[in-house]
Design a protein around this motif. Sequence first.
Motif, PDB file in Angstrom:
ATOM      1  N   ASP A   3       0.831  -1.194   0.000  1.00  0.00           N
ATOM      2  CA  ASP A   3       0.000   0.000   0.000  1.00  0.00           C
ATOM      3  C   ASP A   3       0.864   1.241   0.000  1.00  0.00           C
ATOM      4  O   ASP A   3       1.384   1.646   1.017  1.00  0.00           O
ATOM      5  N   SER A   5      -0.286   4.202  -1.625  1.00  0.00           N
ATOM      6  CA  SER A   5      -1.100   5.371  -1.932  1.00  0.00           C
ATOM      7  C   SER A   5      -2.340   5.357  -1.052  1.00  0.00           C
ATOM      8  O   SER A   5      -3.461   5.508  -1.506  1.00  0.00           O
ATOM      9  N   TYR A  10      -5.771   2.691  -1.779  1.00  0.00           N
ATOM     10  CA  TYR A  10      -5.103   1.667  -2.571  1.00  0.00           C
ATOM     11  C   TYR A  10      -6.055   0.533  -2.864  1.00  0.00           C
ATOM     12  O   TYR A  10      -6.776   0.050  -1.991  1.00  0.00           O
ATOM     13  N   HIS A 119       2.334   2.036  -8.281  1.00  0.00           N
ATOM     14  CA  HIS A 119       1.241   2.459  -7.410  1.00  0.00           C
ATOM     15  C   HIS A 119       1.540   3.750  -6.657  1.00  0.00           C
ATOM     16  O   HIS A 119       0.676   4.257  -5.949  1.00  0.00           O
ATOM     17  N   THR A 121       2.139   7.617  -6.120  1.00  0.00           N
ATOM     18  CA  THR A 121       1.737   8.837  -6.816  1.00  0.00           C
ATOM     19  C   THR A 121       2.956   9.643  -7.250  1.00  0.00           C
ATOM     20  O   THR A 121       3.044  10.073  -8.409  1.00  0.00           O
ATOM     21  N   ARG A 123       6.153   9.038  -8.152  1.00  0.00           N
ATOM     22  CA  ARG A 123       7.145   8.032  -8.523  1.00  0.00           C
ATOM     23  C   ARG A 123       8.532   8.640  -8.690  1.00  0.00           C
ATOM     24  O   ARG A 123       9.531   8.013  -8.343  1.00  0.00           O
ATOM     25  N   ASP A 144       8.636  -3.601 -12.372  1.00  0.00           N
ATOM     26  CA  ASP A 144       7.268  -3.102 -12.324  1.00  0.00           C
ATOM     27  C   ASP A 144       6.468  -3.574 -13.519  1.00  0.00           C
ATOM     28  O   ASP A 144       7.009  -3.825 -14.595  1.00  0.00           O
ATOM     29  N   MET A 176      -7.497   0.875 -11.325  1.00  0.00           N
ATOM     30  CA  MET A 176      -6.118   1.217 -10.976  1.00  0.00           C
ATOM     31  C   MET A 176      -5.751   2.607 -11.470  1.00  0.00           C
ATOM     32  O   MET A 176      -5.156   3.407 -10.737  1.00  0.00           O
ATOM     33  N   ARG A 179      -6.873   5.498  -9.486  1.00  0.00           N
ATOM     34  CA  ARG A 179      -6.160   5.703  -8.229  1.00  0.00           C
ATOM     35  C   ARG A 179      -4.717   6.133  -8.451  1.00  0.00           C
ATOM     36  O   ARG A 179      -3.904   6.067  -7.550  1.00  0.00           O
ATOM     37  N   ALA A 181      -2.404   4.872 -10.668  1.00  0.00           N
ATOM     38  CA  ALA A 181      -1.426   3.923 -11.200  1.00  0.00           C
ATOM     39  C   ALA A 181      -1.085   4.283 -12.644  1.00  0.00           C
ATOM     40  O   ALA A 181      -1.954   4.684 -13.415  1.00  0.00           O
TER      41      ALA A 181
END
Length: 267
Positions: A3, A5, A10, A119, A121, A123, A144, A176, A179, A181
Motif C-alpha cells: 500500500d 497510496s 489503494y 502504485h 503517486t 514516482r 514493475d 487502478m 487511483r 497507477a
Amino acid sequence: MADHSADRGYLLDNQQSQAGIRFDALSELFDPVTFRHIDELGLAAGMRCWEVGAGGPSVPLGLAQRVGPTGTVVATDIDVSWTRGIADGVIEVLRHDVAAEPPPAGGFDLVHARLVLVHVTDRAQALRRMIQALRPGGRLLLEDADPGLQPLLCPDESGPEQELANRLRSGFRTLMAARGADLAYGRTLPRLLREAGLADVRADAYFPVTSPACAVLEDATVRQIRHQLVAAGLATDEEIDRHLANVSSGRLDLATAPMVSAWGRRG
C-alpha cells in the motif's frame, strides 16, 4: 506489492483476507525472475540491501540468505503486517513511505523494489530517494508491471469465457488508473535509470501465459476488488461469479501483465 497510496485508497488493501494469497502467488510467479537478476548483479555475503515496499517475506528472506549474518537487509513498507513469522534479528523492518520520507540511514549495495512504483503517486521522488540511498558502485533493481504492453488476461480470446475475463481485467485497469497507477510505467524504467545517471543500465521483461499461480492470483484479486467493480458499473455480481467459476474450472489460460526488470549501477 504494498500500500503506497493510502491517501488515495489503494485498490488491493494488504489487510484484506486475500492479500496473503496474492502475495504467495506473486512470489511463486516472480521470485525466480527477481533472484535471477539479483544473483547476476553479484549480491554476496556482507552486503547491505534495502527492499522497498516489501509486501511479503519471500524477497527479504532470500536477500538475507545471500548476505548472511555479516550483511544487512532493511525491508520497508507503509504496512508491515506481513512481517509476522519472520525470525527476529534476520531482517530490519521499518514502517516507511518511500515517496515521503528520507531513505533509511546508511548506504546500500543493492536497492530493490518490485511492483511498487506503479502504485506510488510521486514516482519520481521515490526513485530519487532510492538512488540517493545507493553506495558508490551500488545497484538499483526495479521491477514493475506494464499492463499496457499486454492488457489481456486471456491472450487467446477463444470464447465467451475468455472475453468475459478480458473485460473484467479491463475494469481492473480502469480502477487502478483512477487511483493514480501508471499502466505504462514498466517500459519507462530503462530510460528513467539512464536519465538519473546510473551506468550499465539493462532491462528485460517476463510474463507467464498460463500457470496455476496465475489462476490463484486472479481469484484472489477479483475477490478483493469485486465491490469496486460493481460499484463503478464495470461488472455485475453475476458476471463476477461466472468469471470466478470459469477461473476455478482450470480451462482458462490466464496471463499476467509483463513485469519489466531494469537495473543500473551508481558511479
